[in-house]
Motif scaffolding. Structure first.
Motif, short mmCIF file in Angstrom:
data_model
loop_
_atom_site.label_atom_id
_atom_site.label_comp_id
_atom_site.label_asym_id
_atom_site.label_seq_id
_atom_site.Cartn_x
_atom_site.Cartn_y
_atom_site.Cartn_z
N LYS A 295 0.82 -1.22 0.00
CA LYS A 295 0.00 0.00 0.00
C LYS A 295 0.85 1.26 0.00
N ASP A 296 1.97 1.23 0.72
CA ASP A 296 2.81 2.42 0.86
C ASP A 296 3.69 2.68 -0.35
N ASN A 297 3.79 1.71 -1.26
CA ASN A 297 4.78 1.84 -2.33
C ASN A 297 4.22 1.60 -3.72
N ARG A 300 -1.40 5.75 -6.72
CA ARG A 300 -2.82 5.86 -6.37
C ARG A 300 -3.71 5.03 -7.27
N HIS A 301 -3.41 5.01 -8.57
CA HIS A 301 -4.30 4.30 -9.48
C HIS A 301 -3.90 2.84 -9.66
N ASP A 302 -2.88 2.38 -8.94
CA ASP A 302 -2.57 0.95 -8.90
C ASP A 302 -3.47 0.27 -7.85
N THR A 303 -3.59 -1.04 -7.96
CA THR A 303 -4.42 -1.77 -7.01
C THR A 303 -3.65 -2.94 -6.41
N GLY A 304 -3.50 -2.93 -5.09
CA GLY A 304 -2.86 -4.03 -4.38
C GLY A 304 -3.91 -4.96 -3.81
N ILE A 327 9.50 -1.97 -10.39
CA ILE A 327 8.64 -1.98 -9.20
C ILE A 327 8.89 -3.25 -8.38
N ILE A 328 9.04 -4.39 -9.07
CA ILE A 328 9.32 -5.65 -8.36
C ILE A 328 10.63 -5.54 -7.59
N GLU A 329 11.65 -5.03 -8.24
CA GLU A 329 12.95 -4.91 -7.59
C GLU A 329 12.89 -3.97 -6.39
N ARG A 332 11.20 -5.80 -3.53
CA ARG A 332 12.10 -6.79 -2.93
C ARG A 332 13.13 -6.13 -2.01
N ARG A 333 13.68 -5.00 -2.45
CA ARG A 333 14.66 -4.30 -1.61
C ARG A 333 14.03 -3.83 -0.31
N LEU A 334 12.83 -3.26 -0.42
CA LEU A 334 12.15 -2.76 0.78
C LEU A 334 11.73 -3.91 1.69
N ALA A 335 11.31 -5.02 1.10
CA ALA A 335 10.91 -6.19 1.90
C ALA A 335 12.10 -6.72 2.69
N ALA A 336 13.28 -6.72 2.06
CA ALA A 336 14.48 -7.22 2.74
C ALA A 336 14.85 -6.34 3.94
#
Length: 391
Positions: A295-297, A300-304, A327-329, A332-336
Motif C-alpha cells: 500500500k505504501d509503495n 494511487r491508481h494501482d491496485t494491491g 517496481i518488483i525490484e 524486494r529491496r524494501l521487503a528485505a
C-alpha cells in the motif's frame, strides 16, 4: 310667508339621506364582497399552485429516486429543478465525516476501484463536502437556511465556478435528515430574489431532502457492505473477489485505448516455515506488514490485493514490462529491509518471489490469460530462487 320648513321637504330630505346611507352601505358591502372574492380567489389560486408544486415535487422525488446511481440522481435532480421549478443551481453537500467512508466514481455511490489505496473522494459535478463543524455552526437545530442575496453560508454550495457567472438572488440550504441524523445539505439557488423567501413554507423541499437522505444512507450502507466483501481484513488490501471485478475492467480499458497493463503476482518465500516455527500470529504479522509495504509503495491508481494465503497481486495500469520489473525490484529491496518481530523477539524477514505479465508484451486475449501468464512466471521465479539458494 312662514320661515318654518315645509314638513314634506323634511320627510323627503330624511328619506334621501336614508337612501344614500343604505346605498353607501350596500356599495361598501359590494366592495367588501368583491375584495373578499378576490382574496378567496387568491387563496384558491395559491392553494392550487401549492397543490401543483407538491404534485411536481412528488413526481420529482419519484423520478430522482429511481436513478440507478448517484451521478444519475444528481443529473436528474438538477435537470428537473431547473426545468420544472426554474431553480438553475442545485446540488448536494455531504457532511465531511462521510467523506472518509465513501469514494464517488460516478458509476455508483460505492468504494472506488482504488479505494483501498486512495480514500479521497473523486470529483462529481453537483457534489461537494461540508465539514461537520461548519454544518453544526450553521444548522445547530437541523432547520433550513433560507436567504436573499449572498453571505458566508453560501460557501457550502457546490459548483462555485457557476456562482461567479450567475447572480444569486436567493437560496435555500435544506438539511438532509434520515432518522434524525444529518447526512448533508440539499443546496438550491436562483437569481430570482423571490424564489426563496425567509419565513415561507419549505415543507416540499424538506420532504425531498429527507427522501434523498434515505437513498444516500442506504447507498452508504451498501457501500460499506461491498467494501467488507471486497476487502481482506488482515492486510486492508482488496481480496480475490475484488480482483475478479477489477482486472477484467482494467484489461478492457487497456485494449480499448491501447495502453499497457502489467500484473504482478507475489508469493512469500518460506512462509509455511514461519507459521510452523513461530505460530500463526507471527505469520499474520508478516502478512499485515507485506500488505502495508504494498500500500505504501504503489501509485494511487494501482491496485494491491491479497490473492489468498501468502499470495499477493498488484494491478498496474499504464505500466509497461520494464517499469513493472523496476517496481518488483523496489519491493524486494524494501521487503528485505522490513523486519517483523515474533513473540520470542526474533526478527522475521519478508522474502518474496514475483511473477510478471504485461499487456501487450505478453500475448493475452483477456484478463484470465494475463493472470495465467503472471502465475506461470511466478512459478518460474520461485523455482529459480530455490535453485539459487541450494547452490
Amino acid at each position: 310667508m312662514s320661515s318654518e320648513a315645509n314638513p314634506k321637504n323634511i320627510v323627503i330630505d330624511a328619506n334621501k339621506a336614508l337612501f344614500e346611507k343604505i346605498f353607501k352601505e350596500n356599495q361598501d358591502l359590494r366592495d367588501s364582497n368583491q375584495e373578499l372574492r378576490r382574496t378567496l380567489a387568491t387563496i384558491e389560486q395559491l392553494a392550487r399552485e401549492r397543490e401543483l408544486q407538491h404534485r411536481k415535487f412528488a413526481e420529482l422525488e419519484d423520478r430522482v429516486l429511481k436513478a440507478v446511481d448517484l451521478e444519475n440522481m444528481l443529473q436528474e435532480l438538477k435537470k428537473l429543478l431547473k426545468d420544472e421549478f426554474s431553480i438553475p443551481i442545485a446540488g448536494l453537500s455531504l457532511i465531511g465525516n462521510i467523506e472518509s467512508v465513501v469514494s464517488l466514481k460516478g458509476q455508483q455511490i460505492m468504494i472506488s476501484t482504488h479505494a483501498a489505496n486512495d480514500d479521497e473522494p473523486q470529483s462529481l459535478p453537483g457534489l461537494s463536502f461540508i465539514s461537520k463543524e461548519d454544518y453544526q455552526r450553521f444548522f445547530p437545530e437541523n432547520l433550513p437556511f433560507i436567504s436573499n442575496g449572498y453571505n458566508e453560508a453560501l460557501q457550502s454550495l457546490p459548483e462555485k465556478a457557476n456562482l461567479e457567472k450567475l447572480p444569486i438572488g436567493s437560496y435555500a440550504l435544506i438539511p438532509m435528515l434520515s432518522r434524525g441524523r444529518a447526512l448533508g445539505l440539499l443546496n438550491l439557488a436562483s437569481p430570482d430574489p423571490k424564489k426563496f423567501v425567509p419565513g415561507t413554507a419549505t415543507d416540499a423541499v424538506e420532504s425531498l431532502g429527507r427522501k434523498l437522505a434515505t437513498v444516500i444512507e442506504n447507498s452508504l450502507l451498501m457501500t460499506q457492505l461491498r467494501k467488507l466483501m471486497r476487502t481482506d481484513q488482515l492486510t486492508g488490501l482488496y481480496n480475490r473477489r475484488a480482483m475478479d471485478e477489477i482486472l477484467p475492467l482494467e484489461f478492457a480499458r487497456a485494449q480499448r485505448y491501447n495502453h499497457p497493463l502489467s500484473l504482478i503476482m507475489i508469493d512469500l518465500d518460506d512462509f509455511k516455515q514461519i507459521n510452523d516455527q513461530f505460530g500463526h500470529t507471527a505469520g499474520d504479522r508478516v502478512l499485515a506488514a507485506t500488505g502495508k509495504l504494498l500500500k505504501d509503495n504503489i501509485r494511487r491508481h494501482d491496485t494491491g490485493l491479497r490473492y489468498g494465503g501468502d499470495e499477493f497481486t498488484i494491478i498496474l495500469p499504464d505500466t509497461d514490462l520494464e517499469h513493472a520489473r523496476l517496481i518488483i525490484e523496489k519491493l524486494r529491496r524494501l521487503a528485505a529491509l522490513t523486519q517483523v518481530k515474533s513473540d520470542c523477539g526474533k526478527p522475521l524477514e519478508i522474502k518474496m518471489s514475483a511473477g510478471l505479465a504485461s499487456f501487450p508484451s505478453t500475448p493475452a486475449a483477456g484478463a484470465d490469460d494475463l493472470k495465467k501468464a503472471a502465475d506461470l512466471n511466478l512459478y518460474q521465479d520461485k523455482e529459480a530462487r530455490k535453485k539459487a539458494t541450494l547452490q
